[in-house]
Design an enzyme around this catalytic site. Sequence first.
Site, PDB file in Angstrom:
ATOM      1  N   SER A  43     -15.188 -17.180   2.343  1.00  0.00           N
ATOM      2  CA  SER A  43     -14.942 -16.837   0.944  1.00  0.00           C
ATOM      3  C   SER A  43     -16.130 -16.151   0.280  1.00  0.00           C
ATOM      4  CB  SER A  43     -14.582 -18.099   0.148  1.00  0.00           C
ATOM      5  OG  SER A  43     -15.609 -19.070   0.242  1.00  0.00           O
ATOM      6  N   ASP A 196     -17.455 -23.607 -10.159  1.00  0.00           N
ATOM      7  CA  ASP A 196     -17.280 -24.583  -9.081  1.00  0.00           C
ATOM      8  C   ASP A 196     -18.609 -25.003  -8.450  1.00  0.00           C
ATOM      9  OD1 ASP A 196     -17.950 -22.389  -7.529  1.00  0.00           O
ATOM     10  OD2 ASP A 196     -16.020 -22.248  -6.506  1.00  0.00           O
ATOM     11  N   HIS A 199     -19.544 -20.972  -5.299  1.00  0.00           N
ATOM     12  CA  HIS A 199     -19.481 -19.531  -5.075  1.00  0.00           C
ATOM     13  C   HIS A 199     -20.319 -18.782  -6.113  1.00  0.00           C
ATOM     14  CE1 HIS A 199     -15.787 -21.177  -3.265  1.00  0.00           C
ATOM     15  NE2 HIS A 199     -15.992 -20.245  -2.347  1.00  0.00           N
TER      16      HIS A 199
END
Length: 224
Positions: A43, A196, A199
Amino acid sequence: MLRKGLRFTYGAALSIRNGAMGLIVLATPLTAQEITVAALGDSLTQGYGLAVEDGFVPQMQAWLRDQGADVTVMNAGVSGDTTAGGLARVDWTLTPDVDAMIVALGGNDLLRGLDPSMSRANLDGILATAAEKDLPVLLVGMEAPGNYGPAFKEAFDTMYPELAQRYGAVFAPSWFEGLGLQEQSLAAAQDYMQADGIHPNAEGVSLIVEGLGPYVLELIERVE
């Protein structure tokens, strides 16, 4: 997608090395023809949570072109991918138009507590596939947190430089090197992270690109 537990992993994982390499400014283009670099990752590579133009791949491509390199970076990042997933798709990722590859995998292996010997075997297979196709590789390393135990950490941390040496790959010690947070707390990194805590945000990606960019320039210089 890299899950919340990665705050711990990329966290002290964000024991990001300072070693900031200065930007390399080139007066003339690096290549006579366009080079395609495939970025194989999870990701972080895919650009999770960001507008397309703010992701790692578009920002890295723009940075490289600002340095005079005629390079297209291909997004081969898949959220949640492990080294096994990367190995499963590396062969069809390396199409005939690909000239080099960035490999940035292993974070999700850590989250799942996978045996480092499995991760090592998968990365070995990825690098071997590139070697069979005579393609240069940039391998981006990472470090395991201490809570897995010293044996796990030693096995995980050392597989990246050892595999890079074995295959003659360009080696970048840390994805987060450009954030330049050597002995600061994880809280200091949050300015560069999404909500979060895992990231990077667009500004964080920009710094990451500046940190990894010189390694990518070294990679494309190896394209024949």
